[in-house]
Design a protein around this motif. Structure first.
Motif, short mmCIF file in Angstrom:
data_model
loop_
_atom_site.label_atom_id
_atom_site.label_comp_id
_atom_site.label_asym_id
_atom_site.label_seq_id
_atom_site.Cartn_x
_atom_site.Cartn_y
_atom_site.Cartn_z
N ASP A 208 0.86 -1.08 0.11
CA ASP A 208 0.06 0.02 -0.02
C ASP A 208 0.98 1.26 0.06
O ASP A 208 2.06 1.29 0.38
CB ASP A 208 -0.92 -0.05 1.13
CG ASP A 208 -0.41 -0.03 2.52
OD1 ASP A 208 -0.06 1.26 2.95
OD2 ASP A 208 0.22 -0.87 3.03
N ILE A 209 0.56 2.48 -0.68
CA ILE A 209 1.25 3.53 -0.83
C ILE A 209 1.56 4.06 0.60
O ILE A 209 2.85 4.71 0.73
CB ILE A 209 0.31 4.52 -1.64
CG1 ILE A 209 -0.03 3.93 -2.91
CG2 ILE A 209 1.34 5.96 -1.58
CD1 ILE A 209 1.46 3.74 -3.67
N LEU A 210 0.78 4.05 1.57
CA LEU A 210 1.06 4.77 2.97
C LEU A 210 2.30 4.08 3.51
O LEU A 210 3.15 4.80 3.95
CB LEU A 210 -0.12 4.74 3.79
CG LEU A 210 -0.30 5.23 5.39
CD1 LEU A 210 0.16 6.65 5.30
CD2 LEU A 210 -1.33 4.76 5.93
N SER A 211 2.38 2.93 3.42
CA SER A 211 3.29 2.17 4.21
C SER A 211 4.60 2.37 3.44
O SER A 211 5.74 2.43 4.02
CB SER A 211 3.21 0.45 4.27
OG SER A 211 2.04 0.41 5.16
N GLN A 212 4.63 2.37 2.23
CA GLN A 212 5.76 2.80 1.34
C GLN A 212 6.12 4.25 1.65
O GLN A 212 7.54 4.15 1.78
CB GLN A 212 5.38 2.82 -0.34
CG GLN A 212 6.76 3.17 -1.24
CD GLN A 212 5.97 2.66 -2.56
OE1 GLN A 212 4.91 2.49 -2.83
NE2 GLN A 212 6.91 3.09 -3.52
N PHE A 213 5.50 5.20 1.73
CA PHE A 213 5.81 6.51 1.84
C PHE A 213 6.48 6.58 3.32
O PHE A 213 7.23 7.32 3.67
CB PHE A 213 4.67 7.42 1.74
CG PHE A 213 4.60 8.00 0.47
CD1 PHE A 213 5.03 9.45 0.30
CD2 PHE A 213 3.96 7.25 -0.56
CE1 PHE A 213 5.18 9.84 -1.41
CE2 PHE A 213 3.81 8.06 -1.92
CZ PHE A 213 4.56 9.26 -2.13
N LEU A 214 5.81 5.72 4.14
CA LEU A 214 6.41 5.75 5.73
C LEU A 214 7.84 5.36 5.97
O LEU A 214 8.67 5.72 6.63
CB LEU A 214 5.68 5.08 6.68
CG LEU A 214 4.30 5.57 6.99
CD1 LEU A 214 3.20 4.58 7.77
CD2 LEU A 214 4.07 7.13 7.82
N MET A 215 8.23 4.52 4.90
CA MET A 215 9.69 4.13 5.05
C MET A 215 10.53 4.97 4.04
O MET A 215 11.51 5.37 4.19
CB MET A 215 9.78 2.56 4.66
CG MET A 215 11.25 2.25 4.40
SD MET A 215 11.45 0.29 3.92
CE MET A 215 11.15 -0.31 5.56
N ALA A 216 9.87 5.50 2.88
CA ALA A 216 10.53 6.27 1.74
C ALA A 216 11.05 7.79 2.22
O ALA A 216 11.97 7.92 1.96
CB ALA A 216 9.95 6.14 0.56
N VAL A 217 10.06 8.28 3.07
CA VAL A 217 10.37 9.58 3.28
C VAL A 217 11.57 9.87 4.31
O VAL A 217 12.34 10.48 4.28
CB VAL A 217 8.98 10.29 4.12
CG1 VAL A 217 9.25 11.76 4.67
CG2 VAL A 217 8.01 10.54 3.04
N PRO A 218 11.64 8.97 5.51
CA PRO A 218 12.66 8.95 6.40
C PRO A 218 13.92 8.59 5.58
O PRO A 218 15.12 9.11 5.96
CB PRO A 218 12.19 8.08 7.49
CG PRO A 218 11.26 7.05 7.05
CD PRO A 218 10.40 7.91 6.03
#
Length: 241
Positions: A208-218
């Protein structure tokens, strides 16, 4: 050729034996406290489940026992991190200069610290947000009955992914220290790094996009920190052209 490699193979064997011994010891201690550790592991999941619903279930005869094994392996690995980092350093140290060999303590301390920072970010930021979305998605049609075995595997995978990802500043520091990268190198590869980061996040997180962003942003922020570290340790000089 084989004779030249023999000392390195022996060093690798010694390091692997020491790591194995450390893992066995920490596994034994962790297995004794596996129930307490498991309660800590399922807390983010329990907080995301509907009120009054049981936390988790198991559906196979040996699932509870093998879950305890998984919990002990995962926590044993975390507790053995200082030894693992020290043995990694011990293996590569013969190829370093004397002043670089003295950096074993910072490598062990900061390597462990950043790994734990990644785990803490996953546990206290990514998991509550991600689980709240994933568990409650479609609950008007389905009842969430997460399997304890699958959850522990999922939990350990994400924690390891975040922990390893947060090692980026440490890796950059030592690559810059031995002159392999400069701040300009990292800046030039920034656009490729962003693509790689999002691909890695997609592989390590749920689909899901949310989990991907939660790792990619940091990870993107850590890449920026890595550029700063390289600029301090091994800044690019015009004479390098």
């Amino acid at each position: 050729m084989l004779e030249d490699l023999k000392p390195h193979i022996q060093d690798l064997r010694k390091c692997l034996i020491n790591i194995t011994i450390a893992l066995i010891l920490t596994f034994g201690v962790s297995f004794y406290f596996w129930e307490i550790i498991l309660e800590w592991m399922i807390a983010p999941l329990s907080a995301s489940l509907p009120n009054g619903q049981e936390s988790v279930i198991f559906t196979q005869v040996g699932e509870a026992f093998f879950t305890a094994i998984k919990v002990a392996f995962f926590s044993g690995f975390i507790f053995a991190l200082p030894v693992i980092f020290y043995q990694i350093w011990a293996f590569v140290a013969p190829g370093l200069y004397e002043n670089e060999k003295k950096m074993v303590a910072p490598f062990v301390v900061f390597g462990t610290f950043f790994f734990l920072c990644g785990c803490a970010f996953a546990y206290y930021v990514a998991f509550p947000i991600g689980f709240a979305y994933l568990i409650n998605f479609g609950t008007q049609l389905f009842t969430a009955l997460p399997s304890i075995g699958e959850y522990v595997s999922f939990f350990a995978k994400l924690m390891m992914g975040f922990g390893i990802s947060f090692e980026l500043p440490i890796i950059t520091f030592f690559l810059a220290k031995i002159g392999l990268v400069t701040d300009r190198t990292l800046k030039e590869y920034f656009k490729y790094a962003i693509v790689f980061i999002f691909v890695l996040a997609a592989i390590l997180t749920p689909p899901d996009i949310l989990s991907q962003f939660l790792m990619a942003v940091p990870l993107t922020l850590l890449y920026g920190l890595s550029i700063l570290i390289a600029k301090i340790i091994n800044p690019y000089k015009e004479t390098q052209e």
